[in-house]
Design an enzyme around this catalytic site. Structure first.
Site, mmCIF file in Angstrom:
data_model
loop_
_atom_site.group_PDB
_atom_site.id
_atom_site.type_symbol
_atom_site.label_atom_id
_atom_site.label_comp_id
_atom_site.label_asym_id
_atom_site.label_seq_id
_atom_site.Cartn_x
_atom_site.Cartn_y
_atom_site.Cartn_z
ATOM 1 N N LYS A 19 20.156 31.586 47.493
ATOM 2 C CA LYS A 19 21.023 30.802 48.352
ATOM 3 C C LYS A 19 22.238 31.654 48.458
ATOM 4 C CE LYS A 19 23.958 27.987 49.749
ATOM 5 N NZ LYS A 19 25.432 28.312 50.346
ATOM 6 N N GLU A 97 28.979 35.456 37.191
ATOM 7 C CA GLU A 97 29.688 36.618 37.234
ATOM 8 C C GLU A 97 30.994 35.925 38.351
ATOM 9 O OE1 GLU A 97 32.188 39.001 39.046
ATOM 10 O OE2 GLU A 97 30.285 39.435 40.515
ATOM 11 N N CYS A 131 35.309 41.760 43.443
ATOM 12 C CA CYS A 131 35.613 40.854 42.394
ATOM 13 C C CYS A 131 36.490 41.950 41.058
ATOM 14 C CB CYS A 131 34.652 40.183 41.561
ATOM 15 S SG CYS A 131 32.986 41.385 41.353
ATOM 16 N N GLU A 229 43.677 35.616 41.720
ATOM 17 C CA GLU A 229 43.164 36.639 42.332
ATOM 18 C C GLU A 229 43.371 36.945 43.723
ATOM 19 O OE1 GLU A 229 38.850 38.865 41.797
ATOM 20 O OE2 GLU A 229 38.704 36.769 42.117
#
Length: 332
Positions: A19, A97, A131, A229
């Site tokens: 997905k 993750e 990331c 972040e």
């Protein structure tokens, strides 16, 4: 992201349902076509696309299905927690993750030119949209001014432009929400006392999603850029006095995906490597990933590993078989 997950899954004998993000469905469909061309049987590699509005229901269906034995997800910590809770109903194996807040520490013993090159590679690759991009740059006071001067010089030379132009080094952010987040982090930092040395605004002449590569100094822990972040081209520079303070600042986050530091002191290298609460550590190096090394975090940055033999184990079950009552037979 897809090949990092699907590769070991297929190697372990698992069928896969992908997905993809609603922002980037074409890469998943292209991989499905390549799988077909490579002779992977129908039904082994599958792709389900969806709109943003229908994504939650698709995720819920996959996470709660008895037919799905394992779920692997890369994305935000918020969504990861939700999927983990949904997988609990079927005690499904999960690999997550999730978000990061990567620190980059520069110690007095570091090679400053090497550290600046590493900071540029880690902070500004893909315009800050990975990331494991550095999110906080922590510089020991003794080398702060030299590092910042060289960093600003390097950032000022970055070329923004159309990604299809070979001279371009920085492209656009993925959507308006991403650009707005960087803008909010810059404004919040300046309002709370940080100083912008370069950048700090959108490059409107290129398009609304282009944000100028930026450097801010005098950044402190109450600013959003240190606890969220950024996922964009803002280098936030903080200062520390000694090793203990630097480690404390680096670990002052619920996230622990990647961490980096530059040092020329062998003893310090071992101490800091062990002390950083991150799943991956780069020592005098910020380009730390490859297909044969593990990738994954600790704390709220996720569960499990990708890459190498450890990534393959995520798609296997360990079984113990004890056999008895087997008559001895002569060996021919």
């Amino acid at each position: 992201m897809i090949t990092r997950k699907a590769g070991p899954a297929l190697a372990a004998g698992c069928a896969v349902v992908v997905k993809p993000s609603e922002e980037t469905p074409f890469s998943a469909l292209a991989i499905a076509e390549l799988a077909h061309e490579a002779g992977i049987p129908p039904g082994v590699f599958n792709v389900v696309t969806s709109s943003r509005d229908s994504t939650p229901s698709v995720g819920t269906t996959l996470a709660s299905s008895d037919l799905v034995r394992k779920l692997s997800f890369t994305g935000s910590t918020t969504v990861g927690k939700l999927l983990m809770a949904q997988c609990a109903s079927t005690v499904k194996k999960v690999s997550l993750e999730l978000g990061g807040n990567a620190p980059l520490l520069i110690f007095n013993s570091a090679d400053i030119d090497q550290a600046v090159a590493g900071a540029m590679a880690s902070k500004f690759r893909n315009t800050g949209q990975t990331c494991i991009c550095t999110n906080r740059i922590l510089v020991q006071r003794g080398v702060h001014d030299e590092f910042v001067e060289k960093l600003v010089s390097a950032v000022s030379k970055l070329v923004q432009g159309n990604p299809f132009d070979e001279s371009s080094q920085q492209g656009p952010l993925i959507n308006e929400a991403a650009a707005q987040k960087v803008e909010n982090h810059v404004n919040d930092a300046v309002e709370k006392g940080a100083e912008l040395l370069v950048g700090g605004a959108r490059a409107e002449e290129l398009g609304s999603l282009f944000f100028r590569p930026s450097v801010a100094v005098g950044v402190s822990g109450e600013m959003r850029v240190t606890c969220e972040e950024t996922f964009g081209p803002l280098a936030a520079v903080m200062t520390f006095d000694d090793e203990e303070e630097g480690i404390t600042m680096a670990n002052a986050t619920p996230f622990g995906l990647a961490g980096y530091f530059y040092s020329g002191d062998p003893g310090q290298i071992w101490r800091v490597s062990e002390a950083l609460e991150t799943g991956m550590v780069g020592v005098n190096e910020t380009m730390i990933t490859s297909e044969n090394t593990i990738f994954g975090g600790m704390k709220q940055s996720g569960l499990g590993k990708e890459g190498g033999r450890y990534g393959l184990r995520e798609y296997l079950e360990t079984k113990f078989v004890c056999m008895g009552g087997i008559a001895e037979r002569p060996v021919d």
